[in-house]
Design a protein around this motif. Sequence first.
Motif, short mmCIF file in Angstrom:
data_model
loop_
_atom_site.label_atom_id
_atom_site.label_comp_id
_atom_site.label_asym_id
_atom_site.label_seq_id
_atom_site.Cartn_x
_atom_site.Cartn_y
_atom_site.Cartn_z
N VAL A 66 0.86 -1.18 0.00
CA VAL A 66 0.00 0.00 0.00
C VAL A 66 0.90 1.23 0.00
O VAL A 66 1.83 1.33 0.80
CB VAL A 66 -0.93 0.03 1.23
N ILE A 67 0.62 2.17 -0.89
CA ILE A 67 1.36 3.42 -1.01
C ILE A 67 0.39 4.55 -0.68
O ILE A 67 -0.71 4.61 -1.24
CB ILE A 67 1.93 3.58 -2.43
N VAL A 68 0.77 5.44 0.23
CA VAL A 68 -0.12 6.52 0.67
C VAL A 68 0.41 7.85 0.15
O VAL A 68 1.59 8.18 0.33
CB VAL A 68 -0.24 6.56 2.21
N VAL A 69 -0.49 8.62 -0.48
CA VAL A 69 -0.12 9.90 -1.08
C VAL A 69 -1.01 11.00 -0.49
O VAL A 69 -2.24 10.87 -0.49
CB VAL A 69 -0.30 9.87 -2.61
N LEU A 70 -0.40 12.07 -0.02
CA LEU A 70 -1.14 13.21 0.53
C LEU A 70 -1.44 14.19 -0.59
O LEU A 70 -0.53 14.67 -1.26
CB LEU A 70 -0.32 13.89 1.63
N THR A 71 -2.71 14.49 -0.76
CA THR A 71 -3.11 15.31 -1.89
C THR A 71 -4.30 16.17 -1.50
O THR A 71 -4.70 16.24 -0.35
CB THR A 71 -3.44 14.42 -3.10
#
Length: 290
Positions: free
Chosen positions: A161-166
């Motif tokens: 799982v890769i988490v990206v803040l956007t």
Amino acid sequence: MANDDLRWDVPYHQAFFKTSHNSFNMSIRKQLNHGVRGLEYDIHDNRIQEINDFEVYHLPRHVDAAINVDGNPGDLLLSNWLTLLKDWSDEQNNEHAPITLFIELKDCILDENNEPSELYGIKRLNKIILDTLSPNYLYSHSDFRKKNNQWPTVRNLKGRVIVVLTSYWGGYWASSEGGFESRLQYLKNCLMGEDDVCFVSWIEEDKGKQKLFMKENARFWKCSIEYSTELYEESVKLQRSTRVDFDKIRMGRHVKTFYEKNYESGFRANFFATDSWVTTEYENSYPWSV
């Protein structure tokens, strides 16, 4: 290149992933079972002092969160919505393309809920992610940095799982709502190798004195499909992934997908966010990694 090579044996930032918009509006399991690998959670911190967690929803009184729907959690806690991803992955024996989770923070984090010493709530968010997703599931910015800022192949990221803040133009992480400095600080920490759990996305609507710094250093972009296509070769060289809205937006809903902007027509991005992820036209528009 054969379709299987396009799906599995290319670096992550050159692959194509089905992506849903406001994923919490319906069953997460249904989306994952249908091959969606890009998800979006909107999170709020209104009650973080009370519950020590963020909550997942978009509209007031969380009328849009599909609680208890087809395997979804029975509450709004971010930790439980993250656990759902881990549980589903285990059920697949982790034999799936990486899940990329785009997190939009919908509350202002420059308030009494989060003291500056907490990096405006970011350290709390990091802790929740790390407590829920062990290194066996999470592929963090720290992992990326230790690989000399080079993306592994999709195959080598199976089960992660890769988490990206956007954000978007109306979100509190967008520059128009005062959140730009928080996202900028997180990015600077990533570049220094500090607290770098999540990745950070530049947003085409960003404004601020250091918007160019954000654009040049973020490993994710949120922009138009035309802009992503125009700079695709540059993005490949810079190990950058792009997310685009694949739809026309009307009254807050992504209602019309422009299917002619597809792989065969030469349009390029990595994540194509849509409410129409279940349609045959969307299924056939790109060689998706699932």
